[in-house]
Structure formats: C-alpha cells, structure tokens
Design an enzyme around this catalytic site. Structure first.
Site, mmCIF file in Angstrom:
data_model
loop_
_atom_site.group_PDB
_atom_site.id
_atom_site.type_symbol
_atom_site.label_atom_id
_atom_site.label_comp_id
_atom_site.label_asym_id
_atom_site.label_seq_id
_atom_site.Cartn_x
_atom_site.Cartn_y
_atom_site.Cartn_z
ATOM 1 N N SER A 10 5.020 2.014 -19.701
ATOM 2 C CA SER A 10 4.558 0.641 -19.443
ATOM 3 C C SER A 10 3.776 0.068 -20.617
ATOM 4 C CB SER A 10 3.684 0.616 -18.181
ATOM 5 O OG SER A 10 2.560 1.479 -18.324
ATOM 6 N N ILE A 13 6.588 -1.381 -25.780
ATOM 7 C CA ILE A 13 8.050 -1.380 -25.784
ATOM 8 C C ILE A 13 8.595 -1.569 -24.376
ATOM 9 C CG2 ILE A 13 10.060 0.108 -26.138
ATOM 10 C CD1 ILE A 13 8.842 1.090 -28.687
ATOM 11 N N CYS A 129 12.978 2.277 -34.931
ATOM 12 C CA CYS A 129 13.065 0.877 -35.364
ATOM 13 C C CYS A 129 13.648 0.795 -36.769
ATOM 14 C CB CYS A 129 11.700 0.209 -35.305
ATOM 15 S SG CYS A 129 10.422 0.957 -36.361
#
Length: 300
Positions: A10, A13, A129
């Site tokens: 949570s 992301i 990423c």
C-alpha cells in the site's frame, strides 16, 4: 466482465497502480493489501471502494476464491516476494512482480510481452524502473545489429526513492543488468542508479550506451529506436527522447526522460510511474487472454 485484481503493498507504487487500474477497461482492483493499518494507501483504497487488509497476504488468502481474484500485483519488496508468490500460486493467482526479486521471467511489454503470454508464465517480473525505461532502447538497437555491451545510467529524484527502492539498490543493479542481456539482447549489460537530491526534484533521466558490432547503421538504428519509443508511449505518454541517438564510432547513445502522469505520485516520479504503467499494461493483456479462454467454446 472485468478480471478481479489484488494489489499487495500500500505504498507509493501500490497506490499509484490502483489509480491506473481504476481506469482499465478489463481490470477491476478489488483488494489492497498492506501491513500498516494507518497507511495512506489503505485509506485511499477504502475510500475508492476496495476491500482492504493490514495483515499482509495472509489477510487476503481466505477471500481470493470468493471474490474471484485472478491477478495479484506484488509491490512490496524483493525480500518478501518469494513467500507472497508461493501463497498466491497455491491459490491459482497470476502474479505480476514489481519488486526486483525476479523469480519469474522478465516482462518488458513492448519487447517480450507476447512471449510471456505464449509460455504460460504464472509469475512475471517487471524488472525495475530503469529496466522498463532502457531495455526497450537496447532491444531496438540489437534488432538492427548485435550489441556486444550495453550500459545504462538511471537518474531519479531522491524524493521519488522510497524505503523499498533504497533497500533494493543492489537487487536493482543486478536485475536490470540481467534484463539488458536477457531481454535487451546485449551480450553483456551493466546498470547504474543515481539518486539525485536536487531541489526542486528532477524528472527521471536515463542514458543508454550500446557498443555494436561493426559500423552502426545510423538510419536503421534511429528508425528502430523511434518505433520502440512510440510503443512505450502508448502506455507511458511522458516517455521521450531528450537527445539522440548519437553515434561515436561503434557507440550508440540515447538520452531519455520519463515524466509521470501524476495519478498519485508527482510528475517527477517517472521512475515509479513507468513501473506501474508497464505492470498495468502487462496485466491487461494477460486479462484479455483469460477472457478469451473463458469465452472460447468448449470442445468435446
């Protein structure tokens, strides 16, 4: 009917991913799983109508079958992903891994998503990423001529690097380097990440250097890179070439920047945005294949 999904984690992301899934024509975020009952992510999920638990994956497991959860996104940490995956696989849930754990095969949507669907993988890893931003460029070059060595430098704002990112720096470099080779097609890959403390924060910037065999075909390589950038822009509109490709002997260099959509995270957090967008894109294609399978007429 939309495919029901659960988001494990949570944090930044997971919360940004929820916003993207809410716009999906084929995915329905049904659950948000966390470990901090007071987290902003769980509060936002409840406000959006999702079911939530702060008891980790164990709090979700009893509800998977009843709520029809078919896909789970793990946005926790490489250190806990293996156990999360084991529990979810036992329930028949497809797992999209946004950690650098890399238990399953790598998935970079514009390069090899179709392969992942074809091989029936039940856990796919979204690399990092830096991998999502740079592997497509390496692949675009290697589609034209062999790449002996590829090196990428991913520079992200310190503000966009949460505790999970900082804890997984070593995994980031190893996983991204492997993806440069296994998905990008380079014989040898190297990845470097830089956390930039500049204020105001800068958007994600990536540098991709490829050493090719023989004299680079300038026109073919440039066209291949431009096609690949257009593919990534289908799900990450803020992905663009800042400069290049430039050619120096056998070296091909491309300079990128990635600006986020600003769903939950600031626009400068393109590094996180490209991960959530790629994961959502991959899950949508998997969901469509699940729907096609369920719609197919039964054969005797």
């Amino acid at each position: 009917m939309k495919i029901q999904c659960a988001i494990i984690g949570s944090g930044n992301i997971g919360t940004d991913l929820m916003a993207k899934l809410q716009r999906s024509p084929v995915l329905e975020p049904a659950w948000m799983v966390g470990i901090d009952p007071d987290s902003d992510g769980l509060a936002r999920a409840r406000a959006a109508g999702l079911k939530t638990t702060h008891e980790g994956v164990d709090g979700l497991l009893p509800h998977i079958e009843g709520d029809g959860v078919r896909i789970a996104f793990d946005a926790t940490s490489a250190y806990v992903h293996a156990e999360n995956d084991r529990k979810l696989q036992e329930k028949g849930v497809m797992v999209i891994d946004l950690t650098p754990a890399a238990i399953g095969p790598f998935c970079v949507p514009p390069v090899n998503l179709k392969d992942r669907i074809g091989d029936g993988a039940t856990n796919v890893n979204m690399v990092t990423c830096g991998g999502q931003a740079t592997v497509p460029i390496v692949a675009a070059v290697s589609q034209v001529q062999p790449v002996d060595y590829a090196e990428i430098v991913a520079t992200i704002s310190s503000r966009s690097a949460g505790p999970g990112t900082r804890k997984n720096i070593d995994e980031f470099t190893r996983t991204t380097s492997r993806a440069i080779e296994q998905v990008g097609g380079a014989k040898q890959g190297k990845a470097i990440i830089i956390l930039n403390p500049a204020e105001p924060p800068l958007i994600m910037r990536d540098t991709v250097h490829c050493l090719v065999q023989g004299k680079p075909d300038h026109k073919a390589i440039t066209e291949s890179i431009e096609r690949m950038v257009a593919e990534v822009q289908r799900y990450v509109p803020g992905y663009r070439i800042k400069n290049g490709p430039t050619f120096d002997g056998q070296r091909v260099s491309t300079f990128l920047e990635v600006e986020g959509l600003g769903d939950y995270l600031p626009h400068y957090s393109g590094n996180l945005d490209i991960m959530t967008a790629a994961a959502a894109r991959a899950a949508e294609i998997f969901a469509e294949s699940l729907q096609s399978a369920s719609d197919a007429p039964a054969t005797a």
